[in-house]
Write a protein that holds these residues in place. Structure first.
Motif, PDB file in Angstrom:
ATOM      1  N   ARG A   1       0.854  -1.175   0.000  1.00  0.00           N
ATOM      2  CA  ARG A   1       0.000   0.000   0.000  1.00  0.00           C
ATOM      3  C   ARG A   1       0.896   1.233   0.000  1.00  0.00           C
ATOM      4  O   ARG A   1       1.798   1.354   0.820  1.00  0.00           O
TER       5      ARG A   1
ATOM      6  N   VAL B   1       4.174   0.950   1.926  1.00  0.00           N
ATOM      7  CA  VAL B   1       4.271   0.064   3.089  1.00  0.00           C
ATOM      8  C   VAL B   1       3.881  -1.348   2.660  1.00  0.00           C
ATOM      9  O   VAL B   1       2.873  -1.544   1.979  1.00  0.00           O
TER      10      VAL B   1
ATOM     11  N   LEU C   1      -3.690 -10.709  11.608  1.00  0.00           N
ATOM     12  CA  LEU C   1      -4.076  -9.463  10.961  1.00  0.00           C
ATOM     13  C   LEU C   1      -4.258  -8.375  12.019  1.00  0.00           C
ATOM     14  O   LEU C   1      -3.822  -7.233  11.850  1.00  0.00           O
TER      15      LEU C   1
ATOM     16  N   ALA D   1      -2.791  -8.356  14.856  1.00  0.00           N
ATOM     17  CA  ALA D   1      -1.538  -8.138  15.576  1.00  0.00           C
ATOM     18  C   ALA D   1      -0.519  -7.337  14.771  1.00  0.00           C
ATOM     19  O   ALA D   1       0.437  -6.824  15.332  1.00  0.00           O
ATOM     20  N   CYS D   2      -0.693  -7.230  13.459  1.00  0.00           N
ATOM     21  CA  CYS D   2       0.323  -6.591  12.612  1.00  0.00           C
ATOM     22  C   CYS D   2       0.225  -5.065  12.711  1.00  0.00           C
ATOM     23  O   CYS D   2      -0.800  -4.491  12.400  1.00  0.00           O
ATOM     24  N   PRO D   3       1.319  -4.392  13.125  1.00  0.00           N
ATOM     25  CA  PRO D   3       1.284  -2.926  13.234  1.00  0.00           C
ATOM     26  C   PRO D   3       1.421  -2.226  11.884  1.00  0.00           C
ATOM     27  O   PRO D   3       1.408  -1.001  11.835  1.00  0.00           O
ATOM     28  N   TYR D   4       1.615  -2.986  10.797  1.00  0.00           N
ATOM     29  CA  TYR D   4       1.889  -2.377   9.501  1.00  0.00           C
ATOM     30  C   TYR D   4       0.787  -2.637   8.475  1.00  0.00           C
ATOM     31  O   TYR D   4       0.965  -2.344   7.306  1.00  0.00           O
ATOM     32  N   PHE D   5      -0.301  -3.235   8.878  1.00  0.00           N
ATOM     33  CA  PHE D   5      -1.399  -3.550   7.966  1.00  0.00           C
ATOM     34  C   PHE D   5      -0.850  -4.304   6.748  1.00  0.00           C
ATOM     35  O   PHE D   5      -1.148  -3.982   5.606  1.00  0.00           O
TER      36      PHE D   5
ATOM     37  N   ARG E   1      -0.912  -7.767   6.361  1.00  0.00           N
ATOM     38  CA  ARG E   1      -1.499  -9.080   6.082  1.00  0.00           C
ATOM     39  C   ARG E   1      -2.848  -8.928   5.413  1.00  0.00           C
ATOM     40  O   ARG E   1      -3.569  -7.971   5.663  1.00  0.00           O
TER      41      ARG E   1
ATOM     42  N   LEU F   1       9.900   1.903  10.335  1.00  0.00           N
ATOM     43  CA  LEU F   1       8.546   2.318  10.675  1.00  0.00           C
ATOM     44  C   LEU F   1       8.145   1.751  12.048  1.00  0.00           C
ATOM     45  O   LEU F   1       8.344   0.565  12.297  1.00  0.00           O
ATOM     46  N   LYS F   2       7.593   2.614  12.881  1.00  0.00           N
ATOM     47  CA  LYS F   2       7.098   2.206  14.206  1.00  0.00           C
ATOM     48  C   LYS F   2       8.153   1.419  14.983  1.00  0.00           C
ATOM     49  O   LYS F   2       7.872   0.347  15.515  1.00  0.00           O
TER      50      LYS F   2
ATOM     51  N   LEU G   1      -1.621  -6.913  22.121  1.00  0.00           N
ATOM     52  CA  LEU G   1      -1.250  -6.587  20.738  1.00  0.00           C
ATOM     53  C   LEU G   1      -0.663  -5.172  20.659  1.00  0.00           C
ATOM     54  O   LEU G   1      -1.345  -4.194  20.913  1.00  0.00           O
TER      55      LEU G   1
ATOM     56  N   SER H   1       0.071  -3.621  18.089  1.00  0.00           N
ATOM     57  CA  SER H   1      -0.413  -2.928  16.896  1.00  0.00           C
ATOM     58  C   SER H   1      -1.636  -2.063  17.172  1.00  0.00           C
ATOM     59  O   SER H   1      -1.990  -1.213  16.366  1.00  0.00           O
TER      60      SER H   1
END
Lengths: 327, 407
Positions: free
Chosen positions: A149, A182, A223, A225-229, A231, A312-313, B200, B202
């Protein structure tokens, strides 16, 4: 530079026309700019949808070709892997009418840890990487799935909450903005792997986080749990419009099923055979760099040493192997 | 053999009854069947028939799941006074509480199952034949604590009823350890469920140590509130608990349960206040999601805004009613308060806790979720299933406990 595809990428799969239209037509993605007020529309949609679907009554196809003897990929012996791959190849060749289809199980090489660097000073936001990725990795065309993205950000801020996801100008780059693609950051400490209840996703020795599409139960905890979107879930049955890349890897771009997760694998079917990833090759301005982090002579190591890089993050403690830099 | 007789009798009790009983079963079955019908539709087409997408990947199913874990845990608020503090008047209520817990757990399991993309692979979660990611994944913990709690809540009343059915004395040596075990276990199911979310990194809005305490507080308000309503229905339509009967449940007992409800509700309101202050005053990373929930964005209320304010109002009104002794000790106003807070907490804990974590997305996208009609009907179907299971379990328990059916 002209954008090759002017319709903005909308990775949100929209439901195909069926006998019944879910209310999700009222849940289209909205950016901060074109936010629509939808209060009260839900109840209106409820009144419309009273038709009863019957098309599924014929023969529910909930099971794929697998059976209860199908093992987790890492627990298969080489012979079992060979047998599974053969079965799958046969199945896919017949289903997609393409004899070129081959599925590799190439393992990680010793002494390799893949890393990625992206020059956000160069990126022009054309989204060619997105298109190349979809083609190479057999992402579903409808529902539309995209692993990359590209965010459009106003100059002077890096607040992702202010980013534009569906920017659509006549020409890129836009004077007032810069761009930040990203995708999966291939974390050294991946939260998605930690939360998976069935170990259906794991980190390979070369650092790539992969998914066993035949083991995932589709709970979507990763999905969340992912901080980067990074998945994506197969909300519906994926389709490819006859554009299937026949060179596949078991843990990479082979066709996925409805109800399982998928994600960027650094083009595992290419990188493990000594090629650059599709996004690196597609980038018209050379903003994307890829290489072995364990090799001190590699371009990526030189870049990390010479440039001001950031991840990132970083505060999330995920230790991404995906670096951003500017000249 | 004796056990089979007991099971046979139980099935007979569950399947026979008055016309009114059959009508109620039929109503529950109809709702369940509609849900099942649309679930088959979902199996065929995938979760694309729901309102969920990658941006908001958990919705109505997981929101309801979270709420009913709380309802299941709340039975402990009846068991603890009855067995730790020997409040004997609570003992007839424990039977209903345990049946409610078992039914709520079956609903929880159903909600998780319908949320899965590949329910045919659920066995991957099991040891030996599957490959559970234990102890790292909290979801594997949830499988253990939920199924364990279900077993406990079927075993304890099951064994008691079995003994009554066969005119035996229930062995305290068997019963008491499990009763004591059920107390911390009840706390564990809601703690683990809270840890699913607050673990989490995130989702900053979930990253609060208050998550588990807040879940427990709301559970101990909503669950006993439901029990108060159920007691009155059971008292009215069955011999169980009615005045002068062997297992009388008097109004005073109900008021005592109402005391538990009001304390839990006040604690939960305090937690909410504490959470809101921390988030809005510090205005840090957590704020975006809470601002979306309570204020909307760009000057517009979000889809959730009216619901969360409505829920807050309902909870506050319920607390006020319950704090005034004259209103708390009036069944009409008490029931009103119970209904208000049950709905209020359902909204707050379900859509108010689960959804805002996804909006905005980790990359800052605002994507609004609303359940699709099939999704709503499937959720409703699970409610129907829960009502059906509870009705049958309660009928078995009442008939055997009162001696209407025995060997």
């Amino acid at each position: 530079m002209a954008t090759p595809d002017r319709t903005p990428a909308r990775p949100t799969p929209e439901p195909r026309p069926m006998t019944l239209q879910p209310a999700s037509s009222s849940s289209r993605p909205v950016s901060r700019r074109d936010f629509l007020r939808r209060v009260g529309q839900g109840s209106a949609a409820f009144a419309v949808t009273t038709m009863v679907p019957t098309d599924f009554l014929q023969m529910p196809k909930i099971f794929t070709q697998e059976d209860f003897t199908w093992k987790h990929f890492v627990e298969m012996t080489d012979a079992e892997k060979q047998q599974r791959v053969q079965e799958l190849e046969e199945l896919y060749r017949k289903r997609f009418n393409d004899d070129r289809i081959s599925i590799a199980t190439t393992p990680a090489k010793e002494g390799v840890l893949w890393g990625y660097a992206l020059n956000i000073g160069k990126c022009v936001g054309c989204r060619r990487c997105v298109k190349a990725c979809v083609g190479e990795n057999n992402q579903s065309r409808d529902p539309e799935i995209e692993w990359i993205r590209v965010l459009e950000l106003e100059k002077g801020t890096m607040d992702l909450d202010e980013s534009h996801h569906y920017y659509n100008p006549k020409e890129v780059p836009d004077e007032e903005h810069y761009y930040m693609p990203v995708q999966c950051q291939q974390c050294e400490n991946p939260p998605c792997v930690k939360v998976c209840p069935t170990t259906a996703t794991w980190q390979e020795k070369d650092g790539i986080v992969v998914v066993d599409y035949n083991w995932c139960i589709g709970c979507r905890f990763c999905l969340a749990a992912c901080p980067y979107f990074a998945r994506r879930f197969n909300w519906g049955e994926p389709t490819w419009n006859g554009n299937l890349n026949p060179h596949m890897h078991y843990l990479g771009n082979r066709p996925r099923f409805k109800g399982v997760m998928e994600k960027c694998t650094f083009c595992i079917q290419r990188s493990r055979e000594g090629h650059y990833t599709a996004c690196v090759e597609a980038c018209p301005v050379g903003a994307r760099k890829f290489g072995n982090l364990l090799d001190p002579q590699s371009e990526i190591r030189q870049l990390i040493a010479a440039k001001r890089v950031f991840r990132l993050k970083e505060e999330a403690g995920t230790h991404p192997k995906f670096f951003y830099f500017t000249d | 053999m004796k056990f089979l007789q007991f099971v046979g009798a139980s099935v007979r009790i569950a399947l026979t009854g008055s016309k009114r009983y059959y009508a109620w079963l039929l109503a529950c079955l109809t709702v369940t069947f509609v849900g099942f019908y649309y679930y088959a539709y979902q199996l065929e087409h995938g979760l694309i028939i729901t309102g969920m997408r990658d941006q908001v990947s958990w919705g109505s199913y997981i929101a309801n799941f979270t709420f009913f874990v709380g309802v299941a845990a709340a039975a402990v608020m009846i068991v603890i006074p009855a067995y730790l503090y020997h409040v004997t008047e609570f003992k007839p209520v424990t039977l209903l509480g345990e049946m409610l817990a078992a039914s709520a757990l079956i609903m929880c399991i159903a909600f998780v199952m319908i949320d899965m993309g590949r329910p045919d692979r659920v066995w991957h979660l099991l040891p030996i034949i599957g490959k559970p990611n234990f102890p790292v994944s909290l979801l594997t913990w949830d499988v253990i604590v939920l199924s364990g709690y279900l077993c406990i809540n079927l075993f304890i009343p099951g064994y008691m009823l079995y003994s009554v059915y066969h005119h035996q004395e229930a062995s305290k040596k068997i019963l008491l350890p499990f009763t004591y075990l059920s107390m911390p276990w009840a706390v564990s199911i809601h703690t683990v469920t809270a840890f699913l979310y607050c673990g989490l990194v995130s989702r900053p809005v979930w990253n609060t140590a208050l998550m588990a305490p807040r879940f427990l507080a709301t559970a101990f308000a909503a669950g006993p509130a439901l029990i108060i309503i159920i007691i009155q229905i059971v008292r009215k339509y069955t011999p169980y608990g009615s005045p002068g009967a062997q297992f009388e449940i008097r109004n005073e007992t109900i008021y005592k349960i109402a005391n538990i409800v009001v304390v839990a509700l006040l604690i939960s309101l305090f937690f909410t206040f504490s959470e809101l202050f921390t988030i809005f005053y510090s205005a840090g990373a957590h704020k975006a999601a809470m601002a979306y929930l309570y204020l909307g964005f760009d000057g517009h209320p979000s889809v959730l805004t009216p619901f969360i304010w409505g829920s807050l109002v309902m909870n506050v009104v319920a607390a006020i009613i319950l704090l005034i002794p004259r209103l708390r000790k009036n069944l009409l106003t008490l029931n009103l308060a119970c209904c208000l807070l049950f709905v209020g907490i359902w909204v707050e804990k379900g859509m108010g806790t689960v959804l805002p974590a996804f909006i905005p997305s980790p990359l800052g996208e605002i994507w609004e979720y609303w359940p699709s009609n099939p999704e709503a009907l499937i959720s409703l179907g699970v409610w129907g299933l829960g009502a059906l299971v509870f009705t049958m379990l309660a009928k078995i328990a009442i008939q055997i406990e009162t001696g209407a059916v025995s060997r």
